[in-house]
Scaffold this active site. Structure first.
Site, PDB file in Angstrom:
ATOM      1  N   ARG A  59      22.618  87.182 -69.635  1.00 43.14           N
ATOM      2  CA  ARG A  59      23.836  86.873 -68.716  1.00 43.14           C
ATOM      3  C   ARG A  59      23.122  86.309 -67.383  1.00 43.14           C
ATOM      4  NH1 ARG A  59      29.128  88.349 -68.002  1.00 43.14           N
ATOM      5  NH2 ARG A  59      29.269  89.617 -69.872  1.00 43.14           N
ATOM      6  N   GLU A  64      33.527  93.877 -62.685  1.00 42.35           N
ATOM      7  CA  GLU A  64      32.278  93.457 -62.345  1.00 42.35           C
ATOM      8  C   GLU A  64      32.319  92.239 -61.349  1.00 42.35           C
ATOM      9  OE1 GLU A  64      30.836  93.349 -66.426  1.00 42.35           O
ATOM     10  OE2 GLU A  64      29.018  93.950 -65.804  1.00 42.35           O
TER      11      GLU A  64
HETATM   12  N1  MTE Z   1      35.071 101.305 -61.338  1.00 39.85           N
HETATM   13  C1  MTE Z   1      34.584 102.554 -61.072  1.00 39.85           C
HETATM   14  N2  MTE Z   1      35.527 103.132 -60.028  1.00 39.85           N
HETATM   15  N3  MTE Z   1      33.695 103.389 -61.556  1.00 39.85           N
HETATM   16  C2  MTE Z   1      32.838 102.795 -62.304  1.00 39.85           C
HETATM   17  O1  MTE Z   1      31.703 103.202 -62.733  1.00 39.85           O
HETATM   18  N4  MTE Z   1      32.299 100.447 -63.407  1.00 39.85           N
HETATM   19  C3  MTE Z   1      32.108  99.001 -63.476  1.00 39.85           C
HETATM   20  C4  MTE Z   1      33.519  98.571 -63.239  1.00 39.85           C
HETATM   21  N5  MTE Z   1      34.204  99.497 -62.189  1.00 39.85           N
HETATM   22  C5  MTE Z   1      32.747 101.097 -62.681  1.00 39.85           C
HETATM   23  C6  MTE Z   1      34.072 100.656 -61.972  1.00 39.85           C
HETATM   24  C7  MTE Z   1      31.364  98.456 -64.571  1.00 39.85           C
HETATM   25  S1  MTE Z   1      29.947  98.374 -64.409  1.00 39.85           S
HETATM   26  C8  MTE Z   1      32.345  97.888 -65.690  1.00 39.85           C
HETATM   27  S2  MTE Z   1      31.352  96.935 -66.710  1.00 39.85           S
HETATM   28  C9  MTE Z   1      33.593  97.998 -65.403  1.00 39.85           C
HETATM   29  O2  MTE Z   1      34.251  98.893 -64.681  1.00 39.85           O
HETATM   30  C10 MTE Z   1      34.123  98.662 -66.788  1.00 39.85           C
HETATM   31  O3  MTE Z   1      35.363  98.859 -67.063  1.00 39.85           O
HETATM   32  P1  MTE Z   1      36.344  97.773 -67.596  1.00 39.85           P
HETATM   33  O4  MTE Z   1      35.839  97.069 -68.702  1.00 39.85           O
HETATM   34  O5  MTE Z   1      37.603  98.707 -68.025  1.00 39.85           O
HETATM   35  O6  MTE Z   1      36.709  96.857 -66.449  1.00 39.85           O
HETATM   36  N1  HPA Z   2      27.450  93.182 -70.328  1.00 39.45           N
HETATM   37  C1  HPA Z   2      27.392  94.536 -70.317  1.00 39.45           C
HETATM   38  N2  HPA Z   2      27.108  95.163 -71.202  1.00 39.45           N
HETATM   39  C2  HPA Z   2      26.357  94.691 -72.237  1.00 39.45           C
HETATM   40  C3  HPA Z   2      26.393  93.401 -72.414  1.00 39.45           C
HETATM   41  C4  HPA Z   2      27.088  92.675 -71.397  1.00 39.45           C
HETATM   42  O1  HPA Z   2      27.135  91.446 -71.539  1.00 39.45           O
HETATM   43  N3  HPA Z   2      25.853  93.206 -73.375  1.00 39.45           N
HETATM   44  C5  HPA Z   2      25.329  94.541 -74.005  1.00 39.45           C
HETATM   45  N4  HPA Z   2      25.982  95.329 -72.944  1.00 39.45           N
HETATM   46 MO1  MOS Z   3      29.013  97.212 -66.847  1.00 38.05          MO
HETATM   47  S1  MOS Z   3      27.366  96.944 -66.099  1.00 38.05           S
HETATM   48  O1  MOS Z   3      28.915  96.221 -67.959  1.00 38.05           O
HETATM   49  O2  MOS Z   3      28.535  98.931 -67.642  1.00 38.05           O
END
Ligand code: MTE
Ligand code: HPA
Ligand code: MOS
Length: 773
Positions: free
Chosen positions: A310, A729
């Site tokens: 990534r 993210e």
């Molecule tokens: N928001 C909160 N409040 N707590 C979390 O742990 N994790 C983040 C983001 N937002 C997180 C968060 C991360 S690393 C990711 S990948 C995404 O939430 C995952 O959730 P989504 O796929 O529903 O966006």
């Molecule tokens: N993002 C987050 N988590 C992951 C990914 C990615 O692209 N690939 C494998 N685990």
């Molecule tokens: Mo988020 S770093 O893809 O859990």
């Protein structure tokens, strides 16, 4: 006409605040439950010569202990299977588990752990990337993404600049520490409640560790108190420890890490050292960019190769560059295995080109904004990424223009220049940076989701998916999507615990894609039920009107409309013939029509050829930009976060408040990585900053004094959940705008120093640069 986004609160908000929401360790203790902890290596690298557990006999409360030889299988890892649950012959990082201990009394565990003596023959440890480069110990082979001819382009370029970007790791600092409870079921099965982003990984790793079938293990997750990537792979070892004890002792077993132990033993964001070279014209046109990314992977592979991928796929950020060569390697070191962390490598890739752009601007004595705009992705042919994916739905020019106006960028640049001339105590700096963030797991396989929708006769609905609620609001977004299918209030839809017995082969909740993946599956399931209900509605309504030939019925089904809790035939003038949703459901049940459905969704069109470095790894790009202003105290290095304005594209926002919450949280977490959060290791690889007192995350003082977030209207998005975009993210990367503003401020007194500013730019690091003068 589309109505305005309703103000729908995140589910369970009140219960979270009142403390009624249950997290893993809130589950009531069962009478025979035992507590689990582990003895860890205090040496970063060494040979295990002996494990003396004899003193454990002195603790009547200790009921069992286990070492590697008690495991049916002791190697795990989703990408590369290289990590032992318990160190056997060698230890490879400080905090690595060696012995598992179970006790009836929680308080005894600390002493019992100290009573175990590990005899370890210490070997020279490798801590930094620089040290690791000497031994060249890599995870997987180096990877390359290449387009055009950088060598020829550098030769032609009027100017070539080169440099190095280095950054530290970052501790996840989720509120809820790693935890798991395993319950024995019927002698041979286990039910595990864990604070994990990855229930299927827990299930599979527990089964293989014990040598039992996956069908004997269920992993349940009600919710987790934050994960941020730190529980994508790294809860599994602790869940395995609880599972081992529960399976062997036939008692429920609970493990909850202390904050300090959690910080010490678990992996972090990857430190990177990136060397780059950039060729450009006197106008600031970038002709060639070469970057060599080097990640500190820690002691096992974990997700490092995916994180690197990534990072590479975000190395050009938002800039169209004809000649590019991106190479990457992950080095093995003796740190805890580094892992997923919000934005997953993208910040380290983006930071490098943004640093290079600041240098070009400084060298050419131009506003960095001019360089960014000149090189921005645009209309064809300036719309293809170095890996061959078309950057479609590019709204960056609109976002930046809007932001410039909103943040009064040009006027403030003049004001700041004047301020810096007149102040002898403070320096101010301003930045504008854009981002584009690819949504989808870079590993195409993981882009799948499932959902189970059960409609009850009173019109309420239970939905289960593979997604884990960790504060990001995925449950609320899925509830909204399902409620919409039936046109009923969101309050009628409940998201149930995530459980591998309802939904199996779950992808981790990660990559900002879980609302898309699981929400789309839920919509598919809900639509199938709606289709069946439409047939019922025709039957019910025609019963009333007496019309029933086949052709007529087909047309009638098309005309069945679900709206505001009612169902009616929209072509009929007899609107009084509407049925309530619950009456329809009752009728359907009596007519023996199934009211439950499971559905599966996979993202279409994804592929990537690692060997060739080309493909279409992302479904779409979430975009945005931030303007940040900082003030630096020239005597102490203290930063005041004066102002940040963010404009983000989230496609068609599903829930503006949720999106803004994610943007604020991600940005502040990025700001923390860039300015405050410092992992300090001894030369022997011991993490010295592993307490709440020594590791500083952002608090209210770091919240920008002026802070605005605006969602950019983007009606042209045609994928994602209900045409929205993943937002969890991407805004993390915009935390870099603060770091760039600091560089911008420092360049006033030391352009050369500003070039070498490390990340995080702590007060100490800022003083280092100021003192170069
Ligand atoms: N928001 C909160 N409040 N707590 C979390 O742990 N994790 C983040 C983001 N937002 C997180 C968060 C991360 S690393 C990711 S990948 C995404 O939430 C995952 O959730 P989504 O796929 O529903 O966006
Ligand atoms: N993002 C987050 N988590 C992951 C990914 C990615 O692209 N690939 C494998 N685990
Ligand atoms: Mo988020 S770093 O893809 O859990």
């Amino acid at each position: 006409m589309k109505s305005e986004t309703p103000k729908i609160m995140k589910e369970n908000s009140y219960a979270h605040v009142s403390g009624e929401s249950v997290f893993t360790d809130d589950r009531p203790l069962l009478p025979n439950e035992v507590f689990v902890d582990f003895v860890a290596s205090s040496v970063a690298y060494g040979n295990i010569k002996g494990i003396d557990t004899s003193k454990l006999q002195q603790f009547p409360s200790v009921i069992a202990f286990y070492t590697a030889k008690d495991l049916q299988q002791n190697l795990f890892g989703g990408v590369i299977c290289d990590q032992p649950l318990l160190a056997d012959k060698q230890v490879t990082f400080i905090g690595q588990p060696v012995v598992i201990i179970a006790a009836k009394d929680r308080n005894v565990l600390r002493e019992a752990k100290q009573a175990v003596k590990l005899e370890i023959e210490e070997l020279p440890a490798v801590i930094s990337i620089e040290e690791a480069m000497k031994s060249n110990s890599l995870y997987a082979s180096p990877a390359t993404i290449e387009r055009g001819d950088v060598v020829a382009a550098f030769e032609k370029a009027e100017h070539v600049s080169s440099g190095v970007f280095t950054c530290n790791g970052q501790e996840h600092y989720y509120f809820e520490a790693q935890a798991a409870i395993a319950y024995p079921v019927d002698g041979e099965c286990l039910e595990i409640h864990a604070s994990t982003q990855n229930p299927s990984e827990v299930q599979h790793d527990v089964a293989s560790m014990l040598g039992i079938a996956q069908s004997q293990v269920v992993c349940v997750v009600k919710r987790i108190g934050g994960g941020f990537g730190g529980k994508e792979t790294q809860n599994a070892p602790f869940a395995q420890m609880a599972a081992l004890v529960a399976y062997k002792t036939k008692r429920p077993a609970r493990i909850v890490l202390s904050r300090d132990n959690d910080i010490l033993c678990t992996g972090k964001r990857h430190p990177f050292t990136n060397h780059y070279k950039i060729g450009f014209t006197s106008e600031g046109q970038i002709l060639a960019y070469e970057v060599d990314l080097k990640a500190n992977g820690g002691a096992y592979a974990d997700l490092s190769t995916a994180v690197l991928a990534r990072a590479m796929l975000h190395s050009e950020n938002t800039y169209s560059i004809e000649n590019v060569r991106i190479t990457g390697r992950v080095f093995r070191t003796n740190l805890a295995p580094n892992t997923a962390f919000r934005a997953f490598g993208a910040p380290q890739g983006v930071a490098t080109i943004e640093q290079a752009i600041e240098e070009i601007a400084c060298f050419l004595k131009k506003d960095p904004l001019e360089i960014r705009l000149r090189n921005l992705y645009g209309t064809p042919p300036r719309h293809i990424t170095p890996y061959g994916q078309t950057f479609s739905n590019n709204v960056l020019p609109g976002i930046i223009n809007h932001l410039l106006e909103r943040a009064n960028y040009q006027e403030r640049r003049v004001e700041i220049a004047n301020f810096n001339k007149s102040s002898s105590t403070h320096l101010r700096g301003l930045s504008l940076m854009p981002i584009k963030f690819g949504i989808s797991f870079t590993n195409a396989t993981l882009n799948q989701g499932s959902a189970l929708v059960n409609v009850h006769q009173d019109g309420s609905i239970q939905v289960s998916t593979g997604a884990v609620e960790m504060g990001q609001g995925v449950n609320t977004r899925i509830a909204e999507a399902v409620a919409d299918v039936f046109s009923i209030p969101v309050a009628c839809v409940k998201l149930m615990s995530t459980s591998t017995e309802k939904i199996h082969n779950t992808s981790p909740t990660a990559a900002s894609a879980s609302a898309d993946l699981n929400g789309n599956a839920a919509i598919l399931a809900a639509k199938r039920i709606r289709e069946r209900l439409a047939h019922c509605a025709v039957a019910m309504l025609s019963g009333e009107t007496g019309e029933s030939d086949l052709l007529h019925q087909e047309r009638a089904i098309q005309n069945i409309t679900f709206a505001e809790g009612f169902v009616f035939d929209c072509s009929s003038s007899h609107f009084q013939n509407k049925i309530s949703f619950s009456d329809l459901l009752h009728y359907a049940w009596k007519s023996r029509v199934g009211l439950g459905e499971q559905a599966y969704y996979k993202t279409p069109g994804l592929w990537f050829d690692r060997e060739k470095g080309i493909g279409n790894p992302f479904q779409y790009y979430t975009q945005g930009a931030a303007v940040s202003e900082v003030q630096i105290d020239r005597f102490t290095g203290q930063i005041d976060f004066l102002s940040t304005d963010i404009v983000m594209d989230v496609g068609e926002s599903q829930n503006a408040q949720l999106d803004k919450g994610q943007i604020a949280g991600a940005f502040i977490q990025g700001l923390g990585w860039c300015t405050l959060e410092e992992l300090v290791y001894s030369h022997k690889g011991r993490l010295l900053s592993c307490t709440t007192g020594t590791y500083k995350i952002p608090g209210i003082r770091e919240f920008p004094q002026h802070f605005t977030i605006e969602l950019f209207g983007n009606p042209h998005q045609s994928s994602g959940l209900k045409n929205s975009k993943g937002i969890g993210e991407p805004p993390f990367v915009l935390g870099l705008s603060v770091w760039i503003a600091i560089k911008n401020a420092l360049a006033n007194v030391s352009p050369e120093g500003a070039r070498t500013l490390k990340l995080p730019a702590t007060g100490e690091e800022i003083m280092r640069v100021l003192n170069l003068n």
